[in-house]
Design an enzyme around this catalytic site. Structure first.
Site, short mmCIF file in Angstrom:
data_model
loop_
_atom_site.label_atom_id
_atom_site.label_comp_id
_atom_site.label_asym_id
_atom_site.label_seq_id
_atom_site.Cartn_x
_atom_site.Cartn_y
_atom_site.Cartn_z
N THR A 278 0.86 -8.63 14.94
CA THR A 278 1.76 -8.54 16.08
C THR A 278 2.42 -9.87 16.39
OG1 THR A 278 -0.12 -8.86 17.57
CG2 THR A 278 0.51 -6.60 17.10
N PHE A 401 2.21 -5.75 25.99
CA PHE A 401 0.77 -5.77 25.71
C PHE A 401 0.05 -4.61 26.39
CE2 PHE A 401 2.14 -10.24 25.46
CZ PHE A 401 1.75 -10.53 24.16
N CYS A 408 -3.93 -5.61 26.45
CA CYS A 408 -4.38 -6.35 25.27
C CYS A 408 -5.25 -7.54 25.65
CB CYS A 408 -3.17 -6.81 24.45
SG CYS A 408 -3.58 -7.87 23.06
#
Length: 460
Positions: A278, A401, A408
């Site tokens: 990512t 996120f 996250c």
């Protein structure tokens, strides 16, 4: 009233060439399947950028939600009623087991409590020298390439994998980084292709064609990781603890439970996969945008050079790099690595005035949310200045996120790493695009720049 962040005094930018033409007509299941196997973004209806919610049926009922209040309900207020979808779990469980990314309920909660201190501000800051070293190595590779064009998407994958492998298994001689990297790439390439069986909701034990070829690579990846974990248990922690040391020492403060080898391995592999893929994608897209907008690149370079000259960014420079941070935030808006979140409704509910039934698939198409005309002014334009006042951005309109309790866990780690690497590169090089090589946003598991990010790099 629709929420549109105002951009006061912002430069006039033009729309980006790297975008996906969204669907303007209803598709059947087979056409949707064929399209999804090539690019998940291609099945998002264009109306999702103009409406708060879109619903339909492709094998099963589905809803795409772009309304911030409804998203808050799914991700925060009724999170237990909207677990991750079967498709998501079927895709990822063979690689990362019942780790934080997959687990639900009590099993997720204790792991999250045990792992949360690992990503404290202090621990993340202690790991920044590894990020700075990776930035330095990336600059060296760019210099070694000479005057030819460089695929910076590939370079950023290498840089972020250097970071995550160093902060995960630092100094472990038996850890075959190249083998792990190959296994991850092989699995994503095959498992990421949406299976008709997944769309139909068939159970896990039904074999998925095309997902079998990577099985041996996965077994080897897990074997190597297990051996490294056991070796560390016997050898003891590093002087500066890495992620493995921190996880080995971690425990759930409520139950005092610690992760066993299998749980440690699955979570470490989760961090390795998510922690380099990512961030690499964010950096690749950010460099594409820098080539696209030379004025923003000049401003970012001036900011970086004012902070550390033509050296290397470190943790001490982060507060001096607000515009670099805005570039990363705007990149995450336009090209979110996790461009679609998928949940399965467990109970009847109402979202944005629409009925949702148990078993319905509820998707949050982050790509469409971040480009929704009800929420953003000139949504297809690159404007880092949107994030000058971060508090002005409506929380559930911007979700690179995720959010809620399952936000996250490595978000601060990723942002810090991205700013350090991008600032270091821009302080030393001017990047210009290669004509005819505009990347195409393609999502299988993550939003990748198909064709690469080819740039010319000129020392400054």
């Amino acid at each position: 009233m629709p929420y549109i962040p105002e951009i006061t005094g912002a430069p006039s930018h033009v729309a980006l060439p790297a975008h996906v033409p969204l669907v303007r007509e209803p598709w059947g299941m087979l056409k949707s399947l064929r399209a999804a196997r090539q690019n998940l973004l291609s099945i998002i209806p264009e109306v999702a950028t103009r409406q708060p919610m879109v619903s339909g049926k492709t094998g099963r009922r589905w809803h795409m939600v772009m309304d911030p209040d409804a998203i808050r309900r799914v991700l925060l207020e009724r999170v237990e009623d909207y677990p991750k979808s079967l498709v998501t779990k079927n895709l990822l469980r063979p690689a990362i087991g019942e780790s934080l990314f997959i687990a639900e309920g009590a099993h997720w909660r204790w792991q999250r409590r045990a792992a949360a201190p690992v990503f404290s501000h202090r621990n993340v800051t202690n790991l920044t020298p590894v990020m700075s070293a990776a930035a330095e190595a990336a600059c060296t590779r760019v210099a070694d390439a000479g005057p030819r064009a460089v695929n910076m998407a590939d370079e950023m994958v290498r840089a972020t994998f250097d970071v995550i492998s160093d902060v995960t298994f630092s100094g472990d001689e038996g850890f075959d980084r190249a083998a792990i990297h190959r296994a991850i790439d092989a699995y994503i390439a095959e498992a990421g292709k949406i299976s008709l069986f997944d769309m139909l909701g068939l159970p896990d034990w039904v074999p998925r064609p095309g997902r079998m070829v990577s099985g041996q690579a996965l077994k080897e990846m897990k074997r190597v990781a297990d051996a490294s974990i056991e070796g560390r248990r016997q050898g003891g922690p590093r002087a500066v603890p890495d992620l493995l040391d921190l996880l080995l020492a971690g425990e759930d403060p409520e139950t005092k439970r610690q992760m066993n080898t299998g749980e440690l391995r699955d979570n470490l592999l989760t961090f390795i996969v998510a922690g380099h893929e990512t961030t690499a994608l964010t950096l690749g897209w950010a460099l594409y945008l820098m080539g696209f907008d030379q004025a923003a690149q000049d401003r970012a370079r001036a900011e970086a050079q004012a902070a550390f000259g033509r050296g290397t960014a470190t943790a001490t420079h982060l507060e001096q790099l607000p515009f670099l941070r805005q570039i990363i935030e705007e990149t995450l808006r336009l090209y979110p690595p996790a461009a679609i979140l998928s949940r399965t409704a467990q109970k009847a509910d109402t979202l944005a005035g629409r009925d949702v039934y148990p078993g319905d698939t509820v998707m949050i198409p982050i790509y469409a949310l971040h480009r929704n005309q009800l929420l953003w002014q000139d949504p297809d334009q690159f404007r880092p200045e949107r994030f000058e006042n971060r508090k002005a951005i409506q929380r559930y309109a911007y979700l690179p996120f995720g959010d809620g309790p399952r936000i996250c866990i490595g978000a601060s780690f990723a942002l810090q790493e991205a700013v350090i690497i991008l600032a270091t590169l821009l302080a030393r090089y001017r990047f210009t695009p290669v004509p005819g090589h505009t990347p195409k946003p393609v999502m299988i598991l993550t939003l990748r720049p198909e064709g690469g990010v080819w740039l010319q790099a000129e020392a400054v």
